[in-house]
Each structure stands twice: as C-alpha cells, then as structure tokens.
Design a protein around this motif. Sequence first.
Motif, mmCIF file in Angstrom:
data_model
loop_
_atom_site.group_PDB
_atom_site.id
_atom_site.type_symbol
_atom_site.label_atom_id
_atom_site.label_comp_id
_atom_site.label_asym_id
_atom_site.label_seq_id
_atom_site.Cartn_x
_atom_site.Cartn_y
_atom_site.Cartn_z
ATOM 1 N N LEU A 165 0.826 -1.210 0.000
ATOM 2 C CA LEU A 165 0.000 0.000 0.000
ATOM 3 C C LEU A 165 0.860 1.260 0.000
ATOM 4 C CD1 LEU A 165 -2.820 1.198 0.065
ATOM 5 C CD2 LEU A 165 -2.823 0.945 2.545
ATOM 6 N N LYS A 166 1.941 1.231 0.750
ATOM 7 C CA LYS A 166 2.825 2.400 0.767
ATOM 8 C C LYS A 166 3.440 2.644 -0.605
ATOM 9 C CE LYS A 166 6.061 4.486 3.979
ATOM 10 N NZ LYS A 166 6.853 4.306 5.219
ATOM 11 N N LYS A 167 3.811 1.565 -1.283
ATOM 12 C CA LYS A 167 4.378 1.700 -2.625
ATOM 13 C C LYS A 167 3.338 2.261 -3.600
ATOM 14 C CE LYS A 167 6.588 -1.011 -6.266
ATOM 15 N NZ LYS A 167 7.051 -2.378 -6.689
ATOM 16 N N GLU A 168 2.115 1.756 -3.535
ATOM 17 C CA GLU A 168 1.057 2.242 -4.427
ATOM 18 C C GLU A 168 0.765 3.729 -4.192
ATOM 19 O OE1 GLU A 168 -0.699 0.975 -6.880
ATOM 20 O OE2 GLU A 168 0.198 -1.024 -6.871
ATOM 21 N N LEU A 169 0.787 4.131 -2.957
ATOM 22 C CA LEU A 169 0.503 5.535 -2.649
ATOM 23 C C LEU A 169 1.607 6.440 -3.165
ATOM 24 C CD1 LEU A 169 -0.937 5.267 0.981
ATOM 25 C CD2 LEU A 169 -2.183 5.788 -1.112
ATOM 26 N N ARG A 170 2.834 6.026 -3.039
ATOM 27 C CA ARG A 170 3.939 6.842 -3.566
ATOM 28 C C ARG A 170 3.848 6.969 -5.081
ATOM 29 N NH1 ARG A 170 7.511 4.078 0.161
ATOM 30 N NH2 ARG A 170 8.098 2.714 -1.572
ATOM 31 N N ARG A 172 0.973 6.586 -7.069
ATOM 32 C CA ARG A 172 -0.243 7.233 -7.550
ATOM 33 C C ARG A 172 -0.414 8.665 -7.042
ATOM 34 N NH1 ARG A 172 -4.575 3.585 -9.266
ATOM 35 N NH2 ARG A 172 -3.802 1.452 -9.348
ATOM 36 N N PHE A 173 0.054 8.931 -5.857
ATOM 37 C CA PHE A 173 -0.149 10.253 -5.262
ATOM 38 C C PHE A 173 1.185 10.822 -4.764
ATOM 39 C CE2 PHE A 173 -3.881 7.578 -4.500
ATOM 40 C CZ PHE A 173 -4.873 8.316 -5.121
ATOM 41 N N PRO A 174 2.075 11.149 -5.692
ATOM 42 C CA PRO A 174 3.394 11.637 -5.251
ATOM 43 C C PRO A 174 3.332 12.995 -4.534
ATOM 44 C CG PRO A 174 3.138 11.890 -7.628
ATOM 45 C CD PRO A 174 1.956 11.110 -7.159
ATOM 46 N N ASP A 175 2.366 13.820 -4.895
ATOM 47 C CA ASP A 175 2.308 15.171 -4.330
ATOM 48 C C ASP A 175 1.215 15.350 -3.280
ATOM 49 O OD1 ASP A 175 4.351 15.913 -6.103
ATOM 50 O OD2 ASP A 175 2.901 16.365 -7.686
ATOM 51 N N GLU A 176 0.471 14.304 -2.991
ATOM 52 C CA GLU A 176 -0.621 14.404 -2.018
ATOM 53 C C GLU A 176 -0.115 14.048 -0.621
ATOM 54 O OE1 GLU A 176 -3.755 15.326 -2.369
ATOM 55 O OE2 GLU A 176 -3.740 15.608 -4.535
ATOM 56 N N PRO A 177 -0.655 14.715 0.402
ATOM 57 C CA PRO A 177 -0.286 14.319 1.768
ATOM 58 C C PRO A 177 -0.813 12.927 2.090
ATOM 59 C CG PRO A 177 -2.045 15.968 1.789
ATOM 60 C CD PRO A 177 -1.584 15.856 0.379
ATOM 61 N N LYS A 178 0.081 12.078 2.590
ATOM 62 C CA LYS A 178 -0.284 10.669 2.826
ATOM 63 C C LYS A 178 -0.118 10.267 4.288
ATOM 64 C CE LYS A 178 2.672 9.752 -0.423
ATOM 65 N NZ LYS A 178 2.740 11.059 -1.112
ATOM 66 N N ARG A 179 -0.018 11.225 5.151
ATOM 67 C CA ARG A 179 0.213 10.912 6.564
ATOM 68 C C ARG A 179 -0.990 10.174 7.167
ATOM 69 N NH1 ARG A 179 1.667 15.320 11.326
ATOM 70 N NH2 ARG A 179 1.888 13.775 13.019
ATOM 71 N N GLY A 180 -0.730 9.051 7.758
ATOM 72 C CA GLY A 180 -1.775 8.260 8.405
ATOM 73 C C GLY A 180 -2.591 7.406 7.461
ATOM 74 N N ALA A 181 -2.309 7.449 6.154
ATOM 75 C CA ALA A 181 -3.131 6.716 5.191
ATOM 76 C C ALA A 181 -2.937 5.203 5.330
ATOM 77 C CB ALA A 181 -2.798 7.167 3.770
ATOM 78 N N VAL A 182 -1.712 4.768 5.537
ATOM 79 C CA VAL A 182 -1.448 3.335 5.643
ATOM 80 C C VAL A 182 -2.071 2.778 6.924
ATOM 81 C CG1 VAL A 182 0.351 1.582 5.801
ATOM 82 C CG2 VAL A 182 0.669 3.538 4.275
ATOM 83 N N ALA A 183 -1.911 3.494 8.021
ATOM 84 C CA ALA A 183 -2.536 3.058 9.277
ATOM 85 C C ALA A 183 -4.056 3.015 9.139
ATOM 86 C CB ALA A 183 -2.130 3.994 10.413
ATOM 87 N N TYR A 184 -4.589 3.964 8.364
ATOM 88 C CA TYR A 184 -6.031 3.979 8.087
ATOM 89 C C TYR A 184 -6.456 2.688 7.387
ATOM 90 C CZ TYR A 184 -10.369 5.628 5.823
ATOM 91 O OH TYR A 184 -11.662 5.764 5.362
ATOM 92 N N GLY A 185 -5.659 2.239 6.436
ATOM 93 C CA GLY A 185 -5.967 0.995 5.734
ATOM 94 C C GLY A 185 -5.836 -0.230 6.629
ATOM 95 N N LEU A 186 -4.820 -0.249 7.482
ATOM 96 C CA LEU A 186 -4.646 -1.389 8.380
ATOM 97 C C LEU A 186 -5.799 -1.501 9.374
ATOM 98 C CD1 LEU A 186 -0.814 -1.103 9.108
ATOM 99 C CD2 LEU A 186 -1.967 -2.778 7.637
ATOM 100 N N MET A 187 -6.265 -0.376 9.870
ATOM 101 C CA MET A 187 -7.397 -0.405 10.789
ATOM 102 C C MET A 187 -8.659 -0.891 10.092
ATOM 103 S SD MET A 187 -6.371 0.353 13.772
ATOM 104 C CE MET A 187 -7.974 0.586 14.529
#
Length: 208
Positions: A165-170, A172-187
């Motif tokens: 998921l972290k790789k996909e976010l980097r 697809r969304f290189p310029d978007e803030p991604k803080r907490g997104a991975v933890a959001y998915g795990l929850m």
Amino acid sequence: MRPHPVPLGFVFRSRAKTDKTAAEQAPVTTTKQARDPQAPKGRATPKRSEAQSQRRSVANTPMTRKDAAKRNRDERRAALERQRQALASGDERYLPVRDKGPVRRFVRNYVDSRFHIAEFFLPMAVVILVLSMVRVPQLQNVALLLWLFVIALILLDSSLLFIRLKKELRTRFPDEPKRGAVAYGLMRTLQMRRLRLPKPQVKRGERP
C-alpha cells in the motif's frame, strides 16, 4: 300714547336666527386627519430604507437560550443524518474528515478489493475463547496454538499490506499528503467487510 306691542314670534325668530348665524360663523375644529391607507394607524408610510432597517433589526434579534439550543440540536441532527447517508453512499461532501480525499478513497478501495486475515479476527477470537474455556487440556492446548497461529498470520498479512500500500501511494499520489493513510488501511482490515464504514464501493478482486 300707548306703545306699539312687540310680537312674541318676532322675538323668538330673531333669537333662533341669531344662534344659527353664530353657529355658522364658529370655526370648525376636528382632530381627524387623512392618512395613508397603507400606513399603520396613526403613522405615516415608512420609507424603503426605514422598512429594510426594521426587517434587519428583526432578523438580527437575539434568540433566547432555549431557541438557540433547539436550533443547534436540529442542525446537529441534520448533519449527522447527512453523514450517515454519506457513509452508506460514499458521498465525500458529508464524510467525516478522516475519510475525505482521494488518498483515503484509494486506500479503502485497495483494502476492500482483497481478502485479509485480520477481518476474520473477531470470529476466530470467539472460537478460540470458547475452546480455551473447555476444561480439557488437549483442547486448551489447541486453542493456544491456534491463537498464536492466527496472530502470526495477521502480522504477516498486515506487513505485506503495509509494504504494498505504501508503494502504491507513492506511485499514484506523489504530491498528495499521505500521513496516516497506511494506518487507516490497516485499521480497516480489522473490520468485517459488511460492517465497514464508509461501505465498500468495489468488489473483491476488482482493481481499485
């Protein structure tokens, strides 16, 4: 010589005539004045600027504490209803802040398109708990081993999800803030699919 008598009718007629003449010559006084039929009683028609000022003053009249509390309750109830409908339909206009944005939407779709061991954690925990309560040493040992096995599988699956998921976010969304997104998915993986909110918008196996 005998004086000429004065007729009584002449005396009364002259007096009546005199009174009538005096009444006609008396000034007529009245307090009734013509008024605009559109104006309030006893006042002239207000100008447009005055009427607008009056309407604004009425609109800005402070409400009582009871009215303000009632209005706040109604607004809060309406906002919660819009949010509930948005959680079911995915309408981002009324979603909670933690669920808004294209990054969070992609994370939800990425998680919902796959099977995850963690989503079966609660049912398996109930089974393991029941086995551990049975007063049979063999079953209690099985429950303990099963519990360790489930925990290991969840950790392995969550680690793989974290990396992918972290790789996909980097990517697809290189310029978007991604803080907490991975933890959001795990929850989200810890929730059973049918109980997830916002509700899943993709099917299993569908590309997000």
